[in-house]
Design an enzyme around this catalytic site. Structure first.
Site, PDB file in Angstrom:
ATOM      1  N   GLU A  44      17.347 -11.482 -10.757  1.00 31.60           N
ATOM      2  CA  GLU A  44      16.297 -11.585  -9.750  1.00 31.60           C
ATOM      3  C   GLU A  44      15.850 -10.228  -9.208  1.00 31.60           C
ATOM      4  O   GLU A  44      14.650  -9.975  -9.024  1.00 31.60           O
ATOM      5  CB  GLU A  44      16.766 -12.477  -8.575  1.00 31.60           C
ATOM      6  N   LEU A  45      16.812  -9.341  -8.930  1.00 34.79           N
ATOM      7  CA  LEU A  45      16.460  -8.061  -8.308  1.00 34.79           C
ATOM      8  C   LEU A  45      15.547  -7.233  -9.201  1.00 34.79           C
ATOM      9  O   LEU A  45      14.701  -6.467  -8.712  1.00 34.79           O
ATOM     10  CB  LEU A  45      17.738  -7.276  -7.974  1.00 34.79           C
TER      11      LEU A  45
END
Length: 259
Positions: free
Chosen positions: A147-148
């Site tokens: 996600e990051l």
């Protein structure tokens, strides 16, 4: 018991097998599949003929996470754009609550859930794999939290991850976003077994069949206590364990008297 296009449901004696069925999307979680999976887990928990559950993914992956294509961009302007933006914001909020409820239900239901994960288990898919009570990993498993890298946070799935691995390992997974292979997942305690992909589902069903033979109230009490004591201080955990011990002794005595 009804299968849908996105979720296949099959009973193997006392084991209910739930197979996410969007192989062309690597079983990415859209609203339809998420609702179907949540409902199927709750239905299986209420069904006295079901003693254990297996969760798997069709095709070459377990689950690639959230289906981001479900939320499109906005091309209109003015009031229409504002309305679209408000609608999208509400949809995103509804989706977040739905996703949270799905991840929460694994620890709430009394029946044990065995995951069978291979290929990609990313983001929300990794979260589903970890939410299972036990996990059989196929050798092709790639489990991660990317996600990051996309400017977002592995938010809802982080709660289970932090509880299952050490803090540094958990932070590495959510910050670097590098996928763990099957052996790494086993070493971190995220998987219980690593087997060939073609043996994965049968292995998971075999474990579920072993769990299914145990006394249902005892299994339910075991799972409930397990999740209660996991995050309690020692003294509170011992008190909770004592309560369960006394409850089960009383329950067994009542059943003996009824015979």
């Amino acid at each position: 018991m009804t299968s849908t296009d996105s979720l296949l449901i099959e009973d193997r004696a006392a084991v209910r097998v739930l197979t996410m069925n969007r192989p062309d999307k690597r079983n990415a979680l859209n609203n339809e599949l998420t609702h179907a999976l949540l409902a199927a887990l709750q239905t299986a928990d209420r069904d006295p003929s079901v003693k254990a559950i297996v969760l798997a993914g069709a095709g070459k992956s377990f689950c690639a996470g959230a289906d981001v294509n479900e939320f499109g961009g906005f091309v209109n302007s003015g009031d229409s754009a504002n309305a679209n933006a408000n609608s999208a914001a509400q949809a995103a909020l509804d989706r977040a609550h739905l996703t949270t409820n799905l991840h929460r239900v694994f620890s709430q239901i009394a029946k044990p859930v065995v995951g069978a994960a291979h290929g990609y288990a990313m983001g929300g898919g990794a979260g589903l794999a970890l939410a299972c009570d036990m996990l059989v990993a196929g050798v092709s498993l790639k489990l991660g939290y990317p996600e990051l890298k996309h400017g977002i946070v592995a938010a809802i799935v982080m709660a289970n991850l932090v509880r299952q691995v050490g803090r540094k390992a958990a932070f590495e997974l959510v910050s670097l976003g590098e996928a763990a292979d099957a052996q790494r997942a086993l070493a971190l305690g995220l998987a219980n077994r690593v087997v060939a992909d073609d043996a994965m589902l049968d292995t998971a069903v075999g474990i579920a069949e072993r769990l299914a033979v145990f006394d249902a109230p005892a299994m339910a009490a075991t799972k409930r206590l397990f999740h209660r004591v996991a995050d309690l201080p020692l003294q509170q955990a011992l008190d909770a364990s004592l309560d369960t011990n006394l409850m089960m002794r009383s329950f067994r005595k009542e059943r003996a008297n009824d015979k």
